[in-house]
Scaffold this active site. Structure first.
Site, PDB file in Angstrom:
ATOM      1  N   GLY A 279       0.820  -1.189   0.000  1.00 35.12           N
ATOM      2  CA  GLY A 279       0.000   0.000   0.000  1.00 35.12           C
ATOM      3  C   GLY A 279       0.863   1.252   0.000  1.00 35.12           C
ATOM      4  O   GLY A 279       2.056   1.210   0.341  1.00 35.12           O
ATOM      5  N   CYS A 280       0.277   2.375  -0.364  1.00 32.45           N
ATOM      6  CA  CYS A 280       1.051   3.617  -0.500  1.00 32.45           C
ATOM      7  C   CYS A 280       1.580   4.098   0.848  1.00 32.45           C
ATOM      8  O   CYS A 280       2.781   4.386   0.986  1.00 32.45           O
ATOM      9  CB  CYS A 280       0.215   4.689  -1.188  1.00 32.45           C
ATOM     10  SG  CYS A 280      -1.420   4.962  -0.476  1.00 32.45           S
ATOM     11  N   TYR A 281       0.709   4.201   1.844  1.00 28.64           N
ATOM     12  CA  TYR A 281       1.177   4.595   3.173  1.00 28.64           C
ATOM     13  C   TYR A 281       2.179   3.572   3.704  1.00 28.64           C
ATOM     14  O   TYR A 281       3.196   3.940   4.301  1.00 28.64           O
ATOM     15  CB  TYR A 281       0.000   4.678   4.146  1.00 28.64           C
ATOM     16  CG  TYR A 281      -0.796   5.949   4.119  1.00 28.64           C
ATOM     17  CD1 TYR A 281      -0.197   7.195   4.329  1.00 28.64           C
ATOM     18  CD2 TYR A 281      -2.176   5.920   3.939  1.00 28.64           C
ATOM     19  CE1 TYR A 281      -0.942   8.363   4.339  1.00 28.64           C
ATOM     20  CE2 TYR A 281      -2.935   7.083   3.945  1.00 28.64           C
ATOM     21  CZ  TYR A 281      -2.318   8.301   4.148  1.00 28.64           C
ATOM     22  OH  TYR A 281      -3.064   9.456   4.159  1.00 28.64           O
ATOM     23  N   ALA A 282       1.885   2.295   3.509  1.00 32.51           N
ATOM     24  CA  ALA A 282       2.764   1.246   4.019  1.00 32.51           C
ATOM     25  C   ALA A 282       4.161   1.347   3.421  1.00 32.51           C
ATOM     26  O   ALA A 282       5.165   1.133   4.105  1.00 32.51           O
ATOM     27  CB  ALA A 282       2.157  -0.127   3.735  1.00 32.51           C
TER      28      ALA A 282
END
Length: 339
Positions: free
Chosen positions: A143-146
């Site tokens: 994921g992007c935040y991850a």
């Protein structure tokens, strides 16, 4: 190599098509978008004039029979419904969340619905993930935040307490997808910041904890507050953790530089220079800065990425390059746009 893209009408799907148009080894042979089937690609993504008069097709498994590699850019919960229809010989990179989590319990708590299992986790810039990606035929894109948070915290596993990591991160509106939502229209977003999924409930939380636990070998807990920023693209994450040993800012900076010394895409900036989202727009690059807050004995890390680039499409291509045994930077050798 023949490439297929499923779910190409969304923001991540459009970015995939843009990057693949200039890839030296990949040829896009099949493009689907259920809600836009029959529409010209350029009518949805006007920037993609290189696709000429090509149109989106409805999903038909037969269209992917000749594909060597397939990208899935579908909403969460949709990839698992069609994976079984794709050629068993095809390599697959899923940009959705369906195969990221190793825990069925975590999937149920943060996503809900049927648990599909776990694929190789595609955080290509660090071990132990990088080696596994190169040997895999199915990879779950982070994921992007991850991506931002895990890269920012990973080098600190030897000097910080990962049982209490605190993160505040701001993302552009494309991170919420392309579906129309009142809270995302310009009149609501412009000139305003707001937190969302407040109180530790964001779905990337277990993914980050899973990745950091694998890197550190220690129990990991994060308190994560996301913020919606009035911009289309980009993520700026601030990661803090209590230090377990006395260390100076200079020493922490050197540790981070050493950790990413062999990364093609992660830059630990010179001291005094701060990460900037606009500097990374359209790219697969990451900017990091680190400091020690001696007053509270906490490590403070600032990380910037493009949520559609490194946080989605560009990282997916980096993963595909590794899976196919070609230069990981193929099709990605360019800087961000800047201002």
């Amino acid at each position: 190599m023949k490439i297929g893209v499923i779910g190409a009408s969304g923001y991540a799907g459009g970015e995939l098509l843009r990057l693949l148009a200039n890839h030296p080894h990949f040829e896009v042979a099949a493009i689907t978008a259920h809600s836009h089937a029959g529409d010209p690609i350029a009518s949805v993504h006007p920037q993609l004039q290189s696709y000429g008069d090509k149109k989106f097709n409805a999903f038909n498994a037969a269209d992917f029979a000749a594909c060597d590699l397939v990208f899935l850019a579908l909403p969460h919960g949709e990839s698992a419904k069609i994976v079984g229809e794709l050629p068993t010989s095809a390599k697959i990179v899923d940009l959705g969340a369906d195969y990221r989590l190793e825990s069925a319990e975590a999937w149920s708590a943060y996503y809900g619905g049927e648990y599909a299992g776990a694929w190789t986790y595609g955080l290509a810039d660090i071990e132990p993930f990088r080696s596994d990606i190169a040997k895999s035929s199915k990879v779950a894109n982070p994921g992007c935040y991850a991506t931002s948070i895990t890269l920012g915290a990973a080098p600190a596993s030897a000097i910080a307490d990962f049982s209490d990591v605190v993160v505040v991160a701001a993302s552009g509106t494309t991170g919420a997808g392309r579906s129309a939502k009142i809270n995302l229209i310009a009149s609501e977003v412009a000139g305003s910041l707001t937190s969302y999924k407040f109180g530790g409930v964001h779905q990337h939380t277990p993914e980050i904890e899973q990745a950091l636990a694998k890197i550190s070998g220690a129990d990991t807990k994060i308190s994560f507050t996301p913020i919606l920023a009035p911009m289309p693209r980009g993520i700026l994450s601030t990661v803090t953790a209590k230090l377990t040993k006395k260390i100076s800012t200079e020493e922490a900076h050197a540790l981070y530089k050493d950790f990413f010394a062999h990364s093609r895409f992660v830059s630990v900036l010179p001291m005094g220079m701060m990460p900037k989202t606009a500097a990374l727009t359209g790219s697969n690059h990451v900017q990091i800065q680190v400091a020690v807050d001696s007053h509270t004995s906490r490590l403070v890390v600032s990380v910037a990425i493009d949520n559609l680039g490194k946080g989605a499409a560009a990282q997916a291509i980096q993963n595909a390059n590794l899976m196919c045994g070609i230069d990981e930077s193929a099709g990605l050798k360019f800087d961000g746009l800047g201002v």
